[in-house]
Design a protein around this motif. Structure first.
Motif, PDB file in Angstrom:
ATOM      1  N   LYS A  34     101.086 108.934 -50.684  1.00 36.23           N
ATOM      2  CA  LYS A  34     102.022 107.811 -50.559  1.00 36.23           C
ATOM      3  C   LYS A  34     101.300 106.512 -50.179  1.00 36.23           C
ATOM      4  N   SER A  35     100.479 106.590 -49.122  1.00 36.37           N
ATOM      5  CA  SER A  35      99.795 105.363 -48.681  1.00 36.37           C
ATOM      6  C   SER A  35      98.766 104.918 -49.698  1.00 36.37           C
ATOM      7  N   THR A  36      98.166 105.862 -50.401  1.00 34.45           N
ATOM      8  CA  THR A  36      97.196 105.473 -51.428  1.00 34.45           C
ATOM      9  C   THR A  36      97.910 104.707 -52.537  1.00 34.45           C
ATOM     10  N   VAL A  37      99.105 105.134 -52.910  1.00 31.71           N
ATOM     11  CA  VAL A  37      99.880 104.371 -53.897  1.00 31.71           C
ATOM     12  C   VAL A  37     100.118 102.965 -53.378  1.00 31.71           C
ATOM     13  N   ALA A  38     100.540 102.850 -52.120  1.00 31.58           N
ATOM     14  CA  ALA A  38     100.824 101.531 -51.551  1.00 31.58           C
ATOM     15  C   ALA A  38      99.573 100.655 -51.572  1.00 31.58           C
ATOM     16  N   ARG A  39      98.450 101.222 -51.164  1.00 30.25           N
ATOM     17  CA  ARG A  39      97.217 100.421 -51.106  1.00 30.25           C
ATOM     18  C   ARG A  39      96.744 100.030 -52.507  1.00 30.25           C
ATOM     19  N   LEU A  40      97.005 100.912 -53.481  1.00 29.70           N
ATOM     20  CA  LEU A  40      96.665 100.567 -54.869  1.00 29.70           C
ATOM     21  C   LEU A  40      97.547  99.420 -55.363  1.00 29.70           C
ATOM     22  N   LEU A  41      98.831  99.470 -55.019  1.00 26.79           N
ATOM     23  CA  LEU A  41      99.746  98.425 -55.489  1.00 26.79           C
ATOM     24  C   LEU A  41      99.328  97.063 -54.952  1.00 26.79           C
ATOM     25  N   MET A  42      98.807  97.043 -53.724  1.00 27.52           N
ATOM     26  CA  MET A  42      98.325  95.789 -53.127  1.00 27.52           C
ATOM     27  C   MET A  42      96.893  95.475 -53.534  1.00 27.52           C
ATOM     28  N   ARG A  43      96.255  96.418 -54.247  1.00 24.51           N
ATOM     29  CA  ARG A  43      94.831  96.300 -54.598  1.00 24.51           C
ATOM     30  C   ARG A  43      93.948  96.176 -53.361  1.00 24.51           C
ATOM     31  N   LEU A  44      94.374  96.828 -52.279  1.00 25.69           N
ATOM     32  CA  LEU A  44      93.480  96.939 -51.134  1.00 25.69           C
ATOM     33  C   LEU A  44      92.379  97.927 -51.502  1.00 25.69           C
ATOM     34  N   ILE A  45      92.693  98.815 -52.424  1.00 26.44           N
ATOM     35  CA  ILE A  45      91.681  99.659 -53.055  1.00 26.44           C
ATOM     36  C   ILE A  45      91.852  99.534 -54.567  1.00 26.44           C
ATOM     37  N   VAL A  46      90.754  99.747 -55.266  1.00 28.88           N
ATOM     38  CA  VAL A  46      90.742  99.533 -56.711  1.00 28.88           C
ATOM     39  C   VAL A  46      91.088 100.845 -57.418  1.00 28.88           C
ATOM     40  N   PRO A  47      92.057 100.804 -58.331  1.00 25.12           N
ATOM     41  CA  PRO A  47      92.392 102.047 -59.041  1.00 25.12           C
ATOM     42  C   PRO A  47      91.264 102.476 -59.980  1.00 25.12           C
ATOM     43  N   ASP A  48      91.134 103.789 -60.176  1.00 24.30           N
ATOM     44  CA  ASP A  48      90.180 104.297 -61.177  1.00 24.30           C
ATOM     45  C   ASP A  48      90.728 104.068 -62.576  1.00 24.30           C
ATOM     46  N   ALA A  49      92.033 104.173 -62.696  1.00 27.28           N
ATOM     47  CA  ALA A  49      92.662 104.023 -64.006  1.00 27.28           C
ATOM     48  C   ALA A  49      94.122 103.697 -63.787  1.00 27.28           C
ATOM     49  N   GLY A  50      94.745 103.248 -64.868  1.00 30.45           N
ATOM     50  CA  GLY A  50      96.173 102.981 -64.802  1.00 30.45           C
ATOM     51  C   GLY A  50      96.470 101.514 -64.950  1.00 30.45           C
ATOM     52  N   GLU A  51      97.732 101.230 -65.063  1.00 28.99           N
ATOM     53  CA  GLU A  51      98.190  99.890 -65.377  1.00 28.99           C
ATOM     54  C   GLU A  51      99.272  99.505 -64.377  1.00 28.99           C
ATOM     55  N   GLN A  52      99.214  98.255 -63.937  1.00 29.44           N
ATOM     56  CA  GLN A  52     100.231  97.741 -63.014  1.00 29.44           C
ATOM     57  C   GLN A  52     100.779  96.466 -63.627  1.00 29.44           C
ATOM     58  N   ILE A  53     102.080  96.454 -63.867  1.00 26.93           N
ATOM     59  CA  ILE A  53     102.693  95.298 -64.514  1.00 26.93           C
ATOM     60  C   ILE A  53     103.699  94.697 -63.551  1.00 26.93           C
ATOM     61  N   PHE A  54     103.497  93.405 -63.239  1.00 22.11           N
ATOM     62  CA  PHE A  54     104.392  92.746 -62.294  1.00 22.11           C
ATOM     63  C   PHE A  54     105.236  91.739 -63.050  1.00 22.11           C
ATOM     64  N   ASP A  55     106.535  91.962 -63.059  1.00 23.43           N
ATOM     65  CA  ASP A  55     107.480  91.115 -63.798  1.00 23.43           C
ATOM     66  C   ASP A  55     106.958  90.782 -65.198  1.00 23.43           C
ATOM     67  N   GLY A  56     106.537  91.816 -65.884  1.00 22.87           N
ATOM     68  CA  GLY A  56     106.144  91.668 -67.282  1.00 22.87           C
ATOM     69  C   GLY A  56     104.695  91.298 -67.517  1.00 22.87           C
ATOM     70  N   GLU A  57     103.934  91.054 -66.430  1.00 23.72           N
ATOM     71  CA  GLU A  57     102.539  90.652 -66.628  1.00 23.72           C
ATOM     72  C   GLU A  57     101.579  91.650 -66.008  1.00 23.72           C
ATOM     73  N   ALA A  58     100.593  92.068 -66.791  1.00 22.50           N
ATOM     74  CA  ALA A  58      99.604  93.027 -66.294  1.00 22.50           C
ATOM     75  C   ALA A  58      98.789  92.379 -65.180  1.00 22.50           C
ATOM     76  N   VAL A  59      98.541  93.143 -64.126  1.00 22.14           N
ATOM     77  CA  VAL A  59      97.758  92.642 -63.004  1.00 22.14           C
ATOM     78  C   VAL A  59      96.301  93.015 -63.239  1.00 22.14           C
ATOM     79  N   GLY A  60      95.412  92.001 -63.205  1.00 19.25           N
ATOM     80  CA  GLY A  60      93.999  92.312 -63.386  1.00 19.25           C
ATOM     81  C   GLY A  60      93.247  91.162 -63.997  1.00 19.25           C
ATOM     82  N   GLU A  61      92.023  91.441 -64.318  1.00 19.90           N
ATOM     83  CA  GLU A  61      91.123  90.384 -64.780  1.00 19.90           C
ATOM     84  C   GLU A  61      91.395  89.974 -66.226  1.00 19.90           C
TER      85      GLU A  61
END
Ligand SMILES: Nc1ncnc2c1ncn2[C@@H]1O[C@H](COP(=O)(O)OP(=O)(O)OP(=O)(O)O)[C@@H](O)[C@H]1O
Ligand SMILES: [Mg+2]
Length: 352
Positions: free
Chosen positions: A73-100
């Protein structure tokens, strides 16, 4: 609230996708933590903390996340905040992909998503009056100090603390509930659209917890917020959540409307979790693990359905193939269990 708005002019101007577009979409999010061992400190194994997690959070809703300690659970939370970097996967915030690569940057996302942790003391600077702690974020984004402090004092009022009494106090001069109110004010200071609450009320006494939960509900209405609410307390999660996601060993095993999950749980793990809920009467509370037996080691999770080693309904198919999340009844209630897939080959599988 007539609060100085320095991040954006209008809350709605950020709502580009309209109400039907999820505020957050997560696809196949993964985080495996390397374990180093031996004399050379080489990576000897990985903890599969989050292992292909997908979900959405609609605008204005509260998604609860539950599951035993260590399920991710906390790892999901920390990934959502990018306090840690995901190995894989996609995060889309209000229609926009989060990332470089296109979409919005992590920094832009972080302006819109804030987090409140359980440990209220350690997230506040002990040498700073609480109003300065609240003003810190806005100042970092360029708001002049005087305005930031004025805003912090408005926010203290908003979270039920009189700024004349509390603004100049230091964290050690506050109770646990008051500190958590300050942390909520601090999270609100950047005018986020989403707040991730990770065991944010878990350390509080029951009566204080209820007050803070009521505050969270009122703030959500007033400020158009969206919550991801993580807790081991199934009762609290039911009270606050519109939908609930159940995790087991780094995976989502069930997700759906809160009433559906609590009244009509499909996954044997969710059923066991609910059946072993502690009684409301503190004298009746039990200390043992919520589901019999320990969860398997997340370094080497069981093949197939990860719950099969503890599941009363397990059959050979459960060890042989991993069940996918399915919504057999078309009610937005998904479970990953062969019992609920008529084509799975499980002898007791049911059609919905
Ligand atoms: N930095 C890390 N390095 C190695 N393993 C980690 C790290 N952070 C978490 N883990 C492991 O990842 C798994 C998931 O941990 P996580 O903290 O996300 O669980 P949780 O569901 O929040 O548990 P709890 O209910 O106890 O807070 C656990 O096995 C944990 O030991
Ligand atoms: Mg945790």
């Amino acid at each position: 609230m007539a609060m100085t708005s320095f991040v954006v002019d209008e809350q709605d101007s950020r709502d580009r996708g309209g109400p039907a577009q999820p505020l957050l979409t997560v696809n196949a999010l993964r985080k495996h933590f390397p374990i180093r061992g031996g004399l050379l400190g080489r990576v000897s194994a990985h903890v599969r903390a989050v292992d292909g997690v997908s979900f959405t959070v609609a605008k204005g809703e509260t998604l609860g996340i539950v599951g035993e300690s260590g399920c991710g659970k906390s790892t999901v939370a920390r990934l959502l905040m990018r306090l840690i970097v995901p190995d894989a996967g996609e995060q889309i915030f209000d229609g926009e992909a989060v990332g470089e690569h296109g979409g919005i940057s992590v920094k832009q996302m972080r302006r819109q998503v804030q987090m409140v942790f359980q440990d209220s003391a350690s997230s506040l600077n002990p040498r700073m009056p609480v109003q300065n702690s609240i003003a810190f974020g806005p100042m970092a984004f360029g708001l002049p100090k005087q305005e930031a402090i004025a805003m912090a004092r408005e926010l203290l009022t908003k979270v039920g603390l009189n700024p004349a009494l509390f603004g100049a106090r230091y964290p050690h001069e506050l109770s646990g509930g008051q500190k958590q109110r300050v942390n909520i004010a601090r999270a609100l200071a950047l005018q986020p659209r989403m707040i991730i609450l990770d065991e944010a009320v878990s350390a509080l006494d029951k009566s204080v917890e209820a007050q803070v939960l009521n505050l969270l509900q009122a703030l959500k209405r007033d400020l158009n917020l969206t919550y991801v609410f993580i807790s081991h307390d199934l009762g609290v999660v039911r009270w606050i959540s519109d939908r609930v996601m159940v995790m087991y060993l780094g995976e989502v095993v069930e997700i759906g409307p809160a009433d559906e999950i609590y009244n009509n749980a499909k996954h044997p793990y969710t059923q066991a979790l609910l059946a072993s809920r502690p009684a409301l009467d503190p004298d009746m509370r039990r200390e043992e693990a919520p589901v019999s037996g320990d969860p398997p080691n997340p370094i080497n999770p069981p093949a197939g359905c990860r719950f099969h080693t503890r599941c009363p309904a397990a059959e050979p198919v459960c060890a042989a193939k991993a069940p996918a999340l399915r919504d057999g009844s078309d009610t937005g209630h998904f479970a990953a269990c062969h019992l609920h897939d008529p084509s799975s080959g499980h002898s007791q599988s049911v059609r919905h």
